[in-house]
Design a protein around this motif. Structure first.
Motif, PDB file in Angstrom:
ATOM      1  N   LEU A  48      -2.352   9.346  -3.742  1.00 23.55           N
ATOM      2  CA  LEU A  48      -1.889   8.024  -3.309  1.00 23.55           C
ATOM      3  C   LEU A  48      -1.823   7.895  -1.791  1.00 23.55           C
ATOM      4  CD1 LEU A  48       0.952   7.228  -5.877  1.00 23.55           C
ATOM      5  CD2 LEU A  48      -1.459   6.573  -5.937  1.00 23.55           C
TER       6      LEU A  48
ATOM      7  N   SER B  45      -4.685   3.797  -1.819  1.00 22.10           N
ATOM      8  CA  SER B  45      -3.655   3.149  -2.633  1.00 22.10           C
ATOM      9  C   SER B  45      -4.256   2.258  -3.709  1.00 22.10           C
ATOM     10  CB  SER B  45      -2.744   2.292  -1.750  1.00 22.10           C
ATOM     11  OG  SER B  45      -1.855   1.536  -2.541  1.00 22.10           O
TER      12      SER B  45
ATOM     13  N   SER C  46       0.816  -1.203   0.000  1.00 21.96           N
ATOM     14  CA  SER C  46       0.000   0.000   0.000  1.00 21.96           C
ATOM     15  C   SER C  46       0.856   1.262   0.000  1.00 21.96           C
ATOM     16  CB  SER C  46      -0.917  -0.003   1.223  1.00 21.96           C
ATOM     17  OG  SER C  46      -1.729   1.153   1.244  1.00 21.96           O
ATOM     18  N   THR C  47       0.292   2.342  -0.564  1.00 22.23           N
ATOM     19  CA  THR C  47       0.951   3.651  -0.488  1.00 22.23           C
ATOM     20  C   THR C  47       0.313   4.518   0.587  1.00 22.23           C
ATOM     21  OG1 THR C  47      -0.538   4.601  -2.155  1.00 22.23           O
ATOM     22  CG2 THR C  47       1.504   3.587  -2.944  1.00 22.23           C
ATOM     23  N   SER C  48      -0.756   4.005   1.221  1.00 20.89           N
ATOM     24  CA  SER C  48      -1.495   4.777   2.224  1.00 20.89           C
ATOM     25  C   SER C  48      -1.798   3.909   3.430  1.00 20.89           C
ATOM     26  CB  SER C  48      -2.798   5.302   1.620  1.00 20.89           C
ATOM     27  OG  SER C  48      -3.629   5.876   2.603  1.00 20.89           O
TER      28      SER C  48
END
Length: 448
Positions: free
Chosen positions: A334, A338, A262-264
């Motif tokens: 993002l 994500s 994930s980016t979040s």
């Protein structure tokens, strides 16, 4: 040459050499991590963490989609969230007769798809080099190698992600070497029709008040969508919205998927709130609440700072580069939600367009290099996987788990967002001293 000019020139050379050595050291770390992955692959027969936890699943993002490109029901049965362009392209670059039974069987038959995946990756690295070389010849080779052998790019390759083709379009749209407005507009149309969330990067043209470029991109995007929608016979806006809502609901309960790449942190919080991840087995409730409060506050502050930076950049459209604006807009998106860790491939390029100068830029570039490392350290293991790895053809016993990088990567993106946003605010403020805010809606000249 005067006596004063000689020391200035020597100082400039020393600074350039020091910067080159620093980037070279970061590149060597990335290359060393790549060698480590190759060594582990030959030792164990599968790609280790941080690569995907299923050794059987290599290239399947491509082949699962290609299966439905060659069958009916992509939107009604499979509930795809991809716009029709993906299915048009996959129908053209796949061998239909290979998709009689399953996507896994097709992978062993459809050589054209594999050649296309590999060729698209080579093309992505080539266009990256052209753009980076035009931007800064001194750092182009180092940054291109970091892109080619860094984790986010290799992760997209391992998944067989159509994102690679979207990435090529993004580089053409924002990489400075395409000087024609229509060419950039067509590239933007391809980019958005591959990955609709990349629409946020085109806000950079609005902030720069390049209305003509934005208008051409909008027209090209709509025309391409309508043409591919007619060709596929499915993928209406209503279908895409309904399927996206279904996808968010379906994936929100996927503990591993929401955490693994994930980016979040919002995905993690959603899994915990749903009760699917018993976090209180591992942490005291007050510890978790403090952890959540700190991260939620950090995300909110970073995102609001990013919005403020974009607003100030709109007042001073020549203060920062178009790639900086696109990077901030994408980072805000993002860090909220994500769409997959491979999306960092876009950010690697956009941040690499920054010069090695100033604390904020150097800090951002350094974080991007470190996020590109192909290594991770597990802190909690998942059940052992016994499978036949597709890449090696060997029966393997694979171990994956929750790891440090799954937390440091999103934190790194928040740090990059803060650094670039604060630097943008600083640049816009400095520009204000010599130039009043431009409130005209006329098209601004595109500065490099």
């Amino acid at each position: 040459m005067t006596e004063a000019a000689e020391p200035d020139r020597l100082d400039t050379l020393r600074l350039a050499l020091r910067a080159t050595l620093h980037e070279l050291a970061l590149l060597l770390l990335v290359l060393a991590s790549f060698v480590s992955v190759v060594h582990c692959f030959f030792e164990t027969g599968y790609l280790p963490q941080p690569f995907i936890w299923d050794p059987q699943d290599t290239f399947m993002d491509w082949f699962n989609t290609a299966y439905w490109a060659n069958h009916r029901g992509a939107y009604s049965v499979w509930r795809s969230i991809y716009p029709p362009l993906s299915f048009v392209l996959l129908r053209l670059f796949s061998i239909s007769s290979c998709y009689v039974t399953s996507s896994f069987a097709a992978r062993d038959c459809d050589w054209l798809s594999i050649v296309t995946i590999l060729a698209s990756y080579v093309a992505a690295i080539a266009v990256s080099y052209l753009a980076l070389r035009r931007n800064d010849p001194r750092t182009a080779v180092m940054r291109t190698l970091a892109l080619a052998f860094g984790y986010r790019s290799l992760y997209a390759l391992e998944r067989g992600q159509l994102l690679i083709m979207c990435y090529i379009a993004m580089v053409v749209a924002f990489g400075f070497f395409a000087t024609s407005r229509p060419v950039r507009a067509i590239a933007a149309a391809l980019m958005i029709n591959f990955k609709p969330y990349m629409l946020v990067t085109t806000f950079a043209w609005a902030i720069r008040r390049d209305w003509r470029q934005l208008e051409l991109a909008a027209i090209a995007t709509v025309l391409l969508y309508l043409a591919t929608w007619a060709f596929v016979g499915g993928g209406s806006v209503a279908e895409l919205l309904a399927n996206t809502a279904n996808w968010i609901t379906f994936t929100s309960g996927d503990v591993v998927g929401e955490i693994y790449y994930s980016t979040s942190f919002n995905g993690l919080f959603g899994v915990i709130d749903s009760g699917r991840f018993p976090v209180l087995r591992y942490f005291r409730s007050d510890t978790y609440e403090t952890f959540r409060f700190v991260l939620s506050t950090a995300m909110a502050v970073a995102q609001l700072t990013g919005v403020a930076a974009l607003l100030l950049a709109w007042l001073q459209p020549k203060a920062v580069s178009i790639t900086r604006l696109a990077a901030i807009a994408l980072l805000i998106s993002l860090t909220i939600r994500s769409p997959g860790g491979y999306t960092e491939m876009f950010l690697v390029f956009l941040v690499f367009m920054e010069p090695w100068r100033g604390f904020a830029r150097i800090g951002s570039i350094t974080i991007i290099y470190l996020n590109a490392l192909n290594v991770d350290w597990q802190i909690s293991t998942l059940p052992v996987i016994h499978a036949t790895a597709w890449l090696s053809g060997k029966a393997v016993t694979a171990q994956f788990g929750i790891a440090v990088g799954q937390f440091t990567h999103p934190i790194g993106l928040l740090a990059v967002l803060m650094l670039l946003s604060l630097d943008t605010i600083r640049e816009a403020t400095l520009t204000y001293r010599t130039q009043r805010p431009q409130l005209s809606f006329g098209a601004a000249q595109a500065a490099a």
